[in-house]
Design an enzyme around this catalytic site. Structure first.
Site, mmCIF file in Angstrom:
data_model
loop_
_atom_site.group_PDB
_atom_site.id
_atom_site.type_symbol
_atom_site.label_atom_id
_atom_site.label_comp_id
_atom_site.label_asym_id
_atom_site.label_seq_id
_atom_site.Cartn_x
_atom_site.Cartn_y
_atom_site.Cartn_z
ATOM 1 N N SER A 198 0.852 -1.186 0.000
ATOM 2 C CA SER A 198 0.000 0.000 0.000
ATOM 3 C C SER A 198 0.886 1.232 0.000
ATOM 4 C CB SER A 198 -0.897 0.002 1.238
ATOM 5 O OG SER A 198 -0.172 0.537 2.333
ATOM 6 N N LYS A 199 0.235 2.389 -0.042
ATOM 7 C CA LYS A 199 1.067 3.588 -0.169
ATOM 8 C C LYS A 199 1.844 3.908 1.102
ATOM 9 C CE LYS A 199 -2.833 6.735 0.391
ATOM 10 N NZ LYS A 199 -3.640 7.706 -0.308
ATOM 11 N N ARG A 200 1.445 3.293 2.201
ATOM 12 C CA ARG A 200 2.161 3.563 3.448
ATOM 13 C C ARG A 200 3.343 2.621 3.669
ATOM 14 N NH1 ARG A 200 -2.865 4.676 3.993
ATOM 15 N NH2 ARG A 200 -3.341 2.466 4.140
#
Ligand code: GLU
Length: 443
Positions: free
Chosen positions: A208-210
């Site tokens: 994910s983007k995190r």
């Protein structure tokens, strides 16, 4: 027909490593086929658009060296295409579908009559995949507020831009039967599709983007060289038919085929990327190493406009094959630029507090006062002849000398390091460590 591919990011505020890899594969394929690489910003969702989000994409692509080939001219440079500037085109196509009764007005929205059938999606990577659209509702292509839905504009632009190969993430595979239906309804031949398997985290979870390594915009600040990241991304889902892992971009361009793209998901491995970065740092030219390393040292207040460039270059050369990340430089190099450098307590305990260590430093100091010429080879010869005279191992001089001069037990080759530091600094540091003078070091 010449090959035309495109990278079509939606500006979401970050360039995800998956998106960057998609861009890279498109770019590689275009360069391999001597075709055209188009950048098309899919910014029809006005609520999410911002100049900042667009800049993140541009700067990420530029950092990776992925140049695009065409677009409406802007100030001498090629601007990319922006879907937000192409609304008339989409309206025309929507009208065509309405006129042909392949779409209809539904409470202000325009809906495309999705054919209720099984659609075969041929894919250059995944093979043929069949999708059953018989239970799918009709596809909204224009919202009641007049804004366009992704599926329509994506297909229209692929037609208008004469895209021959759509290379994109596998998350779009399930959209493709709908896109093929739109191509058919618009009487256009579809492009060839190549859906690239996803990038997973090392533990197999979806990235994910995190997640660590997800944002390409963070790489520079984290000490990576763009050429290393680009090389690593090439190998996230593609490999040449041999076991080489470090390739020049020209070699990748020559070898890159969609048939060599893996069918299984790739796993993102930060340790591997750091290893690769270290390999790149070791192999890049010293000029490039200085170009990328200097700003990091400046940011940390170790180097300024006044720093002697010859000294800086020589100091950087000593660690070039040792560090993995540019962000390692301040710790590895502070003592080249500051007399009050940090002293590692364990290293001091082990090497300087050892019985006889300070006597060794005093003897070494006396010897190095007369070393001539002051270069690594002579320094080594002098230190070793002193050890032989004293009938002790060279290590009895080497270890305390390293710690006295750098505050660390690891670092560049000792003699190279002493050569670069220069006689005055070395003698001063040996004095300070042996207690002949005081002050200077942070403890
Ligand atoms: N705008 C889409 C996205 O960012 C790309 C679709 C495509 O490549 O066809 O996921």
């Amino acid at each position: 027909m010449s090959t035309r591919v495109r990278f079509a990011p939606s500006p979401t505020g970050l360039l995800h490593v998956g998106g960057a890899r998609t861009a890279l594969f498109n770019w590689l394929y275009a360069r391999h086929a001597k075709g055209v690489f188009v950048l098309r910003v899919e910014d029809t969702d006005e609520a999410r658009n911002s100049q900042e989000a667009i800049d993140v994409i541009f700067s990420g692509l530029k950092w990776l060296g992925l140049d695009w080939d065409e677009g409406p001219q802007k100030g001498g440079d090629y601007g990319p295409y922006f879907q937000s500037q192409r609304k008339e085109i989409y309206l025309r196509y929507a009208q065509r579908l309405l006129d042909a009764k392949l779409a209809y007005d539904d409470k202000g929205a325009i809906r495309f009559k999705l054919p209720k059938k099984i659609v075969r999606v041929p894919d250059l990577i995944c093979g043929a995949v069949h999708f059953d659209l018989s239970a799918e509702p009709d596809l909204t292509i224009v919202r009641p507020d007049g804004s366009f839905i992704f599926h329509l504009v994506n297909v229209v632009d692929d037609i208008e831009m004469k895209i021959t190969h759509v290379i994109r993430g596998e998350d779009h595979l399930s959209n493709t039967p709908k896109h093929l239906a739109l191509f058919e309804a618009l009487g256009a031949a579809p492009p060839l599709y190549a859906h690239i398997p996803l990038i997973l985290n090392r533990d197999g979870s979806k990235m994910s983007k995190r997640d660590e390594g997800a944002a390409v915009g963070d790489y520079a600040a984290k000490g990576f060289a763009p050429e290393a990241v680009r090389n690593y991304l090439c190998f996230l889902g593609w490999s040449p038919k041999d076991d080489r892992e470090i390739l020049l971009m020209d070699e990748v361009v020559a070898l890159f085929e969609l048939s060599n793209v893996h069918r299984h998901n790739a796993r993102f491995d930060m340790d591997k990327l750091q290893w690769m970065n270290g390999q790149y740092l070791a192999r890049m030219t010293l000029d490039r190493f200085v170009e990328l390393g200097r700003p990091v040292l400046e940011k940390n207040g170790l180097v300024s406009a006044q720093t002697d460039p010859v000294y800086l270059r020589a100091a950087l050369e000593t660690v070039k094959e040792k560090v993995k990340l540019f962000t390692d430089l301040p710790i590895w190099m502070a003592y080249f630029f500051k007399d009050a450098f940090p002293m590692d307590a364990d290293a001091a305990e082990k090497s300087l507090k050892k019985p006889g260590a300070l006597d060794c430093l005093r003897d070494l100091r006396t010897r190095l006062e007369r070393t001539s010429p002051w270069n690594a080879a002579q320094l080594e010869a002098d230190l070793k002849s002193l050890a032989a005279e004293k009938k002790v191992k060279a290590g009895e001089f080497i270890h305390p000398c390293r710690v006295a001069c750098s505050g660390r037990s690891i670092g560049p080759g000792l003699y190279q390091m002493l050569e670069v530091l220069g006689r005055a600094r070395v003698l001063d540091r040996l004095d300070r460590a042996s207690g002949a003078t005081t002050g200077g070091m942070e403890r």
